[in-house]
Design a protein around this motif. Structure first.
Motif, PDB file in Angstrom:
ATOM      1  N   ASN A  79       0.942  -1.476  -0.317  1.00 15.35           N
ATOM      2  CA  ASN A  79      -0.071   0.024   0.136  1.00 15.35           C
ATOM      3  C   ASN A  79       1.113   1.252  -0.092  1.00 15.35           C
ATOM      4  O   ASN A  79       1.364   1.911   0.866  1.00 15.35           O
ATOM      5  N   PHE A  80       0.869   2.001  -1.477  1.00 16.48           N
ATOM      6  CA  PHE A  80       2.038   2.583  -1.510  1.00 16.48           C
ATOM      7  C   PHE A  80       1.251   4.512  -1.162  1.00 16.48           C
ATOM      8  O   PHE A  80      -0.106   4.623  -0.962  1.00 16.48           O
ATOM      9  N   LYS A  81       1.720   5.047  -1.044  1.00 16.69           N
ATOM     10  CA  LYS A  81       2.049   7.106  -0.334  1.00 16.69           C
ATOM     11  C   LYS A  81       2.601   7.860  -1.707  1.00 16.69           C
ATOM     12  O   LYS A  81       2.611   8.778  -0.828  1.00 16.69           O
ATOM     13  N   LYS A  82       2.916   6.488  -2.583  1.00 16.42           N
ATOM     14  CA  LYS A  82       3.442   7.878  -3.504  1.00 16.42           C
ATOM     15  C   LYS A  82       3.223   7.330  -5.346  1.00 16.42           C
ATOM     16  O   LYS A  82       2.704   6.950  -4.997  1.00 16.42           O
ATOM     17  N   ILE A  83       2.932   8.690  -6.107  1.00 17.08           N
ATOM     18  CA  ILE A  83       2.148   8.264  -7.266  1.00 17.08           C
ATOM     19  C   ILE A  83       3.149   8.671  -8.232  1.00 17.08           C
ATOM     20  O   ILE A  83       3.340  10.072  -8.063  1.00 17.08           O
ATOM     21  N   CYS A  84       3.454   8.735  -9.315  1.00 15.20           N
ATOM     22  CA  CYS A  84       5.112   8.981 -10.328  1.00 15.20           C
ATOM     23  C   CYS A  84       3.529   9.091 -11.617  1.00 15.20           C
ATOM     24  O   CYS A  84       3.508   8.039 -11.699  1.00 15.20           O
ATOM     25  N   VAL A  85       3.910  10.657 -11.298  1.00 14.14           N
ATOM     26  CA  VAL A  85       2.825  11.044 -12.856  1.00 14.14           C
ATOM     27  C   VAL A  85       4.297  11.077 -14.185  1.00 14.14           C
ATOM     28  O   VAL A  85       4.703  11.352 -14.470  1.00 14.14           O
TER      29      VAL A  85
END
Length: 201
Positions: A79-85
């Protein structure tokens, strides 16, 4: 050389693929024709399945099969807390192959200023929804260092102002005018390691 309509049509289609011209397309077609059972038949079956089942996820923009949940949205690794756009699928694959980033991806499907895209066509609203819904702590803007990429990054930054997420962008190692998918692993590593926070002011 005697022309066969089916072969000519296939050569035209294949020559439209990136990095391939008519000569390369002819070599590929000859290889396919000489290996019908080993290549053509299984390839035809797979292409039919891709046409029927593979679509773009409406939430994150990644490719998914209609027969299962989107792997990018429901990442089994944690369950990650980062998003790479990123701008497109090729960028996602390049970053994934480098093993630099552990988190979710969000694929825009282009840039705001590109001739074929409008703001409405990109999944920016969906990104804002994901950040709010999943309590994302950091959004990494990994758009290309082109005018279009930077314009898109600025628009995303403005769109995320009302969220609690920290917004960062790739740092040293990303050359001006560079596109993500063309960068080597060392350059990507440096860009991720030296990413900087974007101030909202």
């Amino acid at each position: 050389m005697q022309n066969v309509n089916e072969i000519d049509e296939l050569i035209k289609i294949i020559s439209k693929l990136p990095g391939l011209g008519p000569k390369s397309a002819k070599r590929i077609v000859l290889k396919l024709i000489n290996n019908k059972d080993e290549l053509v038949k299984p390839m035809a079956n797979v292409l039919v399945q891709i046409y029927k089942n593979v679509t773009r996820c409406n939430s994150c923009g990644s490719l998914k099969s209609n027969l299962q949940d989107c792997v990018n949205c429901v990442n089994p690794k944690g369950n990650f807390k980062k998003i790479c756009v990123v701008e497109d699928i090729a960028d996602q694959w390049s970053i994934e192959n480098s093993n630099i980033f552990q988190g979710y991806f969000h694929i825009l499907g282009g840039t705001i200023s590109s001739s074929t895209q409008r703001k409405e066509d990109l999944l920016i609203n969906s990104l804002v929804e994901r950040v709010k819904r999943d309590d994302i702590e950091e959004v990494i803007l990994a758009t290309s260092a082109t005018v279009e990429g930077q314009t898109t990054a600025f628009y995303i930054q403005e769109s995320l102002k009302k969220t609690k997420a920290k917004i960062t962008r790739l740092g040293q190692g990303l050359p001006v005018g560079g596109e993500i998918e063309t960068l080597d692993d060392g350059t990507l590593f440096s860009a991720f390691k030296n990413r900087s926070e974007i101030n909202s002011s």
